[in-house]
Write an enzyme that holds these catalytic residues in place. Structure first.
Site, short mmCIF file in Angstrom:
data_model
loop_
_atom_site.label_atom_id
_atom_site.label_comp_id
_atom_site.label_asym_id
_atom_site.label_seq_id
_atom_site.Cartn_x
_atom_site.Cartn_y
_atom_site.Cartn_z
N GLU A 141 -12.70 -1.93 -0.23
CA GLU A 141 -11.88 -2.97 -0.86
C GLU A 141 -12.50 -4.34 -0.59
OE1 GLU A 141 -7.67 -2.17 0.51
OE2 GLU A 141 -8.77 -0.53 1.48
N HIS B 286 -7.81 -0.86 -5.27
CA HIS B 286 -7.58 0.11 -4.20
C HIS B 286 -7.89 1.54 -4.63
CE1 HIS B 286 -5.85 1.76 -0.55
NE2 HIS B 286 -5.58 0.55 -0.11
N HIS C 257 -0.48 -5.50 1.43
CA HIS C 257 -0.80 -5.40 -0.01
C HIS C 257 0.25 -6.04 -0.92
CE1 HIS C 257 -4.28 -3.25 1.06
NE2 HIS C 257 -3.79 -2.03 1.10
#
Length: 385
Positions: free
Chosen positions: A349, A214, A140
């Protein structure tokens, strides 16, 4: 007397006309602004002020967003009785977000959503080493990815629906990524109870980009309940198997005959504990599904039988990471009391594939100068009576 009367009438007419125009202007302005409310949210240890923006549509649905991480801290949706409840996980206090946010609750993710193997990739003959924050891999965007950055937020005053424009410029070399990347994200709350998220990005050097959101959802509105009773359908015939560190092996495996087959709606918990190597590696579902079709289309639908809530997901991305909250561990309080325990939230996601910069068979995530990265995802809420 006549002169006074005429003057009085003239003044009265002037005041009426001017007052009407003023009132109309006031209504025009407030009509666009009253559905977006700004307030103070908290102060970071460094003394930075966090602002909260609340968007409300004509039905009473609300979304709360903070300028730290572009985080969605609350999102309400109606049940079959018309009751609006918050359906996204988050912290009870602001400190939870700026003191780590280990679960990435509600955050904008970048520069690269999901994992990159061994925290490095090559681009145009040059190798770039990025932040290693997930075992041997990068996750991420690194420890100080977009989820930890302050975003500039503007209310889009001429938009049809309540809309926020979030922007952030990532410096060349930030977290190891090449190029200065200018990113813009729009959050729009429509009157048909949909959250529309539009992403844009431009760079001054070749780089890689994979942006996502997220938020963890629990359509029950009770964050102590597991999400295994939610019924999920994913429009995908294949998924990406992973290795022990959750990096795709490169295989694109058919879902048919596996616990990963959500082509027909079924409860998340139906096969989540099956004797399956991939489920053991992910401690449940934590994989990328290869979505059928192209362009903006419906790719997933979640139904909660008890409340009647439905969430449908639309995207133009080639993949979606379905994550069943396997690493939630009860360390933090929920917004409804109790703890965020194992599998009390799920993520969908939308994305390009994990580790795409290192796997040439995957859709490319490279962005070059002069090009514009664009992507759109919609989370639409409704009910089943």
């Amino acid at each position: 007397m006549k002169e006074i009367t005429y003057n009085s009438i003239f003044i009265l007419l002037f005041l009426i006309i001017f007052g009407c125009k003023k009132e109309n202007n006031k209504q025009d302005i407030s009509g666009k602004m009253e559905n977006v409310h700004t307030s103070d949210y908290g102060i970071t240890p460094k003394g930075d002020s966090i602002k909260k923006y609340t968007l409300t549509n004509k039905n009473g649905m609300k979304i709360e967003v903070i300028n730290f991480g572009g985080i969605i801290t609350s999102l309400t949706a109606p049940d079959r009785n018309g009751k609006y409840e918050d359906v996204v996980l988050g912290f009870t206090k602001p400190e939870g977000y700026f003191e780590g946010n280990p679960y990435y609750f509600g955050a904008l993710i970048g520069r690269y959503g999901n994992r990159i193997a061994n925290a490095k990739f090559s681009l145009e003959g040059k190798t770039f080493e990025i932040d290693k924050n997930d075992g041997p891999n990068s996750l991420h965007g690194g420890k100080e990815g977009f989820h930890t950055r302050f975003w500039n937020i503007e209310v889009v005053k001429d938009a049809k629906f309540p809309t926020l424009k979030l922007s952030y410029t990532s410096a060349d070399g930030e977290e190891g990524y090449p190029g200065k990347l200018t990113t813009t994200v729009f959050y729009t709350l429509t009157d048909d109870n949909a959250l529309e998220i539009s992403y844009e990005a431009e760079t001054d050097k070749p780089t890689v980009v994979n942006l996502t959101q997220h938020s963890y959802f629990n359509l029950s509105g009770n964050f102590t309940k597991t999400i295994t009773d939610h019924e999920l359908q994913i429009n995908a015939d294949h998924f990406l198997p992973v290795n022990e560190t959750l990096i795709p092996t490169g295989e694109q495996k058919a879902v048919k005959g596996t616990p990963f087959d959500f082509t027909v709606s079924k409860s998340i918990g139906k096969e989540i504990n099956a004797d399956d190597d991939q489920l053991k590696k992910g401690k449940g579902y934590d994989h990328n599904w290869i979505l059928n079709g192209k362009g903006l289309r419906s790719i997933a639908k979640v139904y909660h039988p008890e409340t009647g809530r439905i969430m449908e997901v639309f995207t133009d991305e080639p993949g979606v990471q379905f994550y069943s909250g396997n690493f939630l561990d009860g360390k933090f309080d929920t917004k409804t009391g109790g703890k965020n325990e194992f599998r009390t939230g799920f993520c969908l996601e939308t994305q390009h594939f994990p580790d795409s910069p290192n796997q040439s068979s995957f859709p490319s995530t490279e962005l070059k100068p002069g090009q514009k990265y664009q992507s759109k995802t919609i989370y639409k809420f409704s009910v089943k009576k």
